[in-house]
Design a protein around this motif. Structure first.
Motif, short mmCIF file in Angstrom:
data_model
loop_
_atom_site.label_atom_id
_atom_site.label_comp_id
_atom_site.label_asym_id
_atom_site.label_seq_id
_atom_site.Cartn_x
_atom_site.Cartn_y
_atom_site.Cartn_z
N VAL A 39 79.14 20.85 -24.32
CA VAL A 39 78.74 22.25 -24.12
C VAL A 39 77.28 22.41 -24.53
CG1 VAL A 39 79.15 24.64 -24.77
CG2 VAL A 39 81.08 23.09 -24.48
N LYS A 40 76.49 22.88 -23.59
CA LYS A 40 75.06 23.06 -23.83
C LYS A 40 74.80 24.41 -24.48
CE LYS A 40 72.56 24.10 -20.32
NZ LYS A 40 71.69 24.22 -19.13
N GLY A 41 73.97 24.40 -25.50
CA GLY A 41 73.49 25.64 -26.12
C GLY A 41 71.98 25.70 -26.03
N SER A 42 71.45 26.79 -25.51
CA SER A 42 70.00 26.92 -25.33
C SER A 42 69.45 28.05 -26.17
CB SER A 42 69.67 27.17 -23.85
OG SER A 42 70.01 26.05 -23.06
N HIS A 43 68.19 27.91 -26.56
CA HIS A 43 67.48 28.90 -27.35
C HIS A 43 66.10 29.13 -26.75
CE1 HIS A 43 70.47 27.26 -30.14
NE2 HIS A 43 70.32 28.34 -30.89
N THR B 121 69.35 36.42 -33.49
CA THR B 121 67.89 36.39 -33.53
C THR B 121 67.47 36.14 -34.97
OG1 THR B 121 67.57 38.77 -33.94
CG2 THR B 121 67.77 38.07 -31.64
N PHE B 122 66.46 35.29 -35.14
CA PHE B 122 66.01 34.90 -36.48
C PHE B 122 64.49 35.01 -36.58
CE2 PHE B 122 69.48 32.14 -35.19
CZ PHE B 122 70.34 32.13 -36.26
N PRO B 123 63.96 35.39 -37.75
CA PRO B 123 62.54 35.15 -38.01
C PRO B 123 62.30 33.64 -38.01
CG PRO B 123 63.50 36.64 -39.64
CD PRO B 123 64.63 36.05 -38.89
N TYR B 124 61.25 33.18 -37.33
CA TYR B 124 61.07 31.74 -37.13
C TYR B 124 59.59 31.37 -37.26
CZ TYR B 124 61.85 27.12 -35.01
OH TYR B 124 61.92 25.76 -34.78
N LEU B 125 59.31 30.43 -38.13
CA LEU B 125 57.96 29.87 -38.29
C LEU B 125 56.89 30.95 -38.47
CD1 LEU B 125 58.07 27.08 -35.52
CD2 LEU B 125 58.62 26.85 -37.95
N ASN B 126 57.21 31.97 -39.21
CA ASN B 126 56.28 33.05 -39.58
C ASN B 126 55.89 33.96 -38.42
OD1 ASN B 126 55.87 32.33 -42.43
ND2 ASN B 126 54.91 30.50 -41.60
N ASP B 127 55.54 33.40 -37.28
CA ASP B 127 54.96 34.19 -36.20
C ASP B 127 55.88 34.40 -35.01
OD1 ASP B 127 52.50 34.36 -37.57
OD2 ASP B 127 51.92 32.37 -36.83
N TYR B 128 57.14 33.93 -35.11
CA TYR B 128 58.00 33.92 -33.93
C TYR B 128 59.39 34.47 -34.24
CZ TYR B 128 54.33 30.76 -32.38
OH TYR B 128 53.12 30.21 -32.07
N THR B 129 60.13 34.69 -33.16
CA THR B 129 61.55 35.02 -33.25
C THR B 129 62.32 34.01 -32.42
OG1 THR B 129 61.12 37.39 -33.53
CG2 THR B 129 63.31 36.77 -32.76
N LEU B 130 63.35 33.43 -33.02
CA LEU B 130 64.23 32.47 -32.36
C LEU B 130 65.46 33.21 -31.86
CD1 LEU B 130 65.09 29.51 -31.72
CD2 LEU B 130 66.03 29.41 -34.03
N ILE B 131 65.84 32.99 -30.60
CA ILE B 131 66.95 33.71 -29.97
C ILE B 131 67.91 32.70 -29.36
CG2 ILE B 131 67.59 35.41 -28.22
CD1 ILE B 131 64.56 36.32 -28.34
N GLY B 132 69.19 32.78 -29.72
CA GLY B 132 70.20 31.91 -29.13
C GLY B 132 71.55 32.16 -29.77
N THR B 133 72.59 31.65 -29.22
CA THR B 133 72.61 30.55 -28.29
C THR B 133 73.47 30.88 -27.08
OG1 THR B 133 73.07 28.14 -28.11
CG2 THR B 133 74.53 29.46 -29.49
N THR B 134 73.58 29.92 -26.17
CA THR B 134 74.40 30.08 -24.98
C THR B 134 75.52 29.05 -25.02
OG1 THR B 134 73.00 28.54 -23.78
CG2 THR B 134 72.42 30.87 -23.65
#
Length: 500
Positions: free
Chosen positions: A232-236, A261-274
């Motif tokens: 099963v593939k999960g994408s972000h 959704t997560f705060p990520y690497l100070n400048d980004y937002t991480l969104i997932g999964t599928t």
């Protein structure tokens, strides 16, 4: 050299992801002569492409997996003790949608999540009003709870350092081509990156190849198994910072699927999964148009922001090896693991089916128990480089005032005490060497090449440091050229005369 003159290992592990490396650490720590090989870079497949969570699995309660949730919650606490520099508490906000679940049911679920295993570190869950937050004002109230986050790939590398320190022999870019049982030993034919073959022998062998486990059994060992994996593939996706609050969010769609959704690497937002079934080589997994549209739609629904493809800074996809369960869809299929013990006279083959990032340590412990090693140790001995993140980062900033705070904190999260090894000869900013962008300096790259099994530029940019995320194409090209010079310092540049 004949097979009779080869000194056999006690244990050979095929696969250098989170589970294989955890087994290597555990086995070597017991004095077992341990060998591990990985066909690519360590921790560069499923183990690098997770949601970066160390968690009990709140949604697994819906499917009555109380034992798995309790086990994972216990492991979450253990990992916070073993690696406090890299495993950190993260508060999650769960907006309430009455038509999906009544409040009393969510409260009951969170009560179980707080109490199936009582954490020494985590704050309890609570009901909250969703005022002054970035989600749409139509979401009035909800709940807040805690889990933990980690750089999954860095955790694999930390385990590799621990395994090596305990005496394990580790080889990346070394593929296992064939396994045969003869003369009372497993004979394992390996192929290295330069095309050379090598033969090793071992009394016992572990198939820790993750999504390749079935294929490895059939094509490299020529053995059949009654186990079956569902891939099963999960994408972000990663986008510029979507909101200011230091919170993660847990969202559900109308079909019950969960997106974080997560705060990520100070400048980004991480969104997932599928969750999409994957056919073919797991290394070929990539995000589909449908997955991208789905993740963007969740952001639109909850934040009212219509993302475009141009907003996506980076994306990644990983393949989860789930144990096939008839009659269950991808969401319902267990995330627990199964350890298959096959005995051939005095020799053992262990196959690992399934598993998740959070439970790697106890999985390794169970593998060693299956091999009749019952004295455990890994739950209580912190990693050698473990430090208190806040205190150590503060000290590092004071000791190296020319280092910016963001880079100093990243070094501590990534390396713990070893950040001092990287910086030990630095008295001023020029001693850091060339700056390639995003806080990545030449001195760190040299350390990675010499001490962290790095052989390719992408291992630096996207795995060991993540500094490649957000770099321009020209910065990446410049780094790739510089990397080749660092990893091959003796290689002479062609003269203008010869290159004409």
């Amino acid at each position: 050299m004949t097979t009779k003159t080869i000194k056999p290992y006690d244990l050979a592990i095929i696969g250098g992801g989170i589970n294989g490396m955890a087994i290597a650490r555990d086995a070597a720590g017991r004095g077992i002569k341990t060998f591990l090989c990985e066909k690519d870079d360590f921790g560069s497949a499923t183990s690098a492409w997770s949601s970066k969570m160390i968690h009990g699995g709140l949604r697994y309660l819906e499917f009555y997996e109380f034992s798995l949730v309790r086990k994972a919650l216990k492991e979450r606490d253990i990992l916070m003790k073993l690696a406090p520099h890299m495993v950190h508490e993260q508060r999650f906000i769960l907006p309430h949608l009455e038509h999906l679940r009544p409040k009393w049911l969510i409260k009951m679920g969170l009560f179980l999540y707080d109490n199936l295993y009582k954490s020494q570190f985590m704050k309890k869950s609570s009901a909250v009003e969703l005022k002054n937050l970035s989600i749409k004002p139509s979401f009035k109230d909800g709940f807040e709870y805690s889990d933990a986050v980690v750089d999954d790939h860095r955790l694999v590398i930390e385990l590799a350092h621990e395994a090596k320190r305990k005496g394990a022999e580790l080889h990346n870019y070394t593929a296992c081509e064939k396994v045969e049982l003869k003369e009372g030993l497993w004979h394992i034919t390996l192929r290295t990156a330069d095309g050379k073959t090598k033969l090793i022998c071992a009394k016992d062998i572990v198939n820790a190849t993750g999504p390749w486990a079935e294929k490895f059994m059939k094509e490299h060992m020529h053995l059949n198994t009654n186990k079956s994996l569902r891939l099963v593939k999960g994408s972000h996706i990663v986008i510029p910072k979507l909101y200011g609050e230091n919170k993660a969010y847990t969202f559900q769609d109308e079909n019950g699927r969960v997106v974080f959704t997560f705060p990520y690497l100070n400048d980004y937002t991480l969104i997932g999964t599928t969750e999409e079934e994957h056919k073919g080589d797991p290394n070929d997994a990539t995000i589909s148009t449908e997955e991208t549209i789905y993740l963007k739609s969740i952001i639109s629904e909850y934040f009212g922001k219509n993302l475009t493809n141009d907003d996506i800074v980076w994306h990644y996809s990983g393949v989860r090896p789930l144990i096939e369960e008839t009659g269950k869809d991808n969401r319902q299929t267990t995330r627990d693991y199964s350890i298959e013990h096959l005995q051939y006279g005095n020799n053992t083959l262990i196959n690992i089916w399934g598993g998740k990032l959070t439970t790697h340590r106890v999985l390794a412990e169970d593998v060693l128990k299956s091999l009749d090693y019952h004295k455990t140790w890994t739950a209580t001995e912190p990693f050698a480089n473990a430090v208190n993140f806040k205190h150590f980062a503060h000290g590092l900033i004071n000791e190296y005032p020319f280092l910016d705070e963001t880079t100093a904190k990243r070094l501590v999260k990534s390396y713990g005490k070893r950040s001092l090894d990287i910086l030990k000869d630095c008295k001023k900013d020029k001693d850091l060497g060339k700056h390639y962008g995003n806080g990545l300096y030449e001195i760190e790259v040299k350390y990675l090449i010499n001490h962290e099994w790095v052989k390719k530029p992408e291992s630096v940019l996207l795995f060991r440091t993540k500094c490649g995320i957000g770099m321009t194409s020209s910065q990446i090209e410049e780094f790739q050229t510089a990397f080749e010079a660092l990893i091959n310092p003796q290689k002479e540049k062609p003269s203008a005369e010869n290159s004409a």
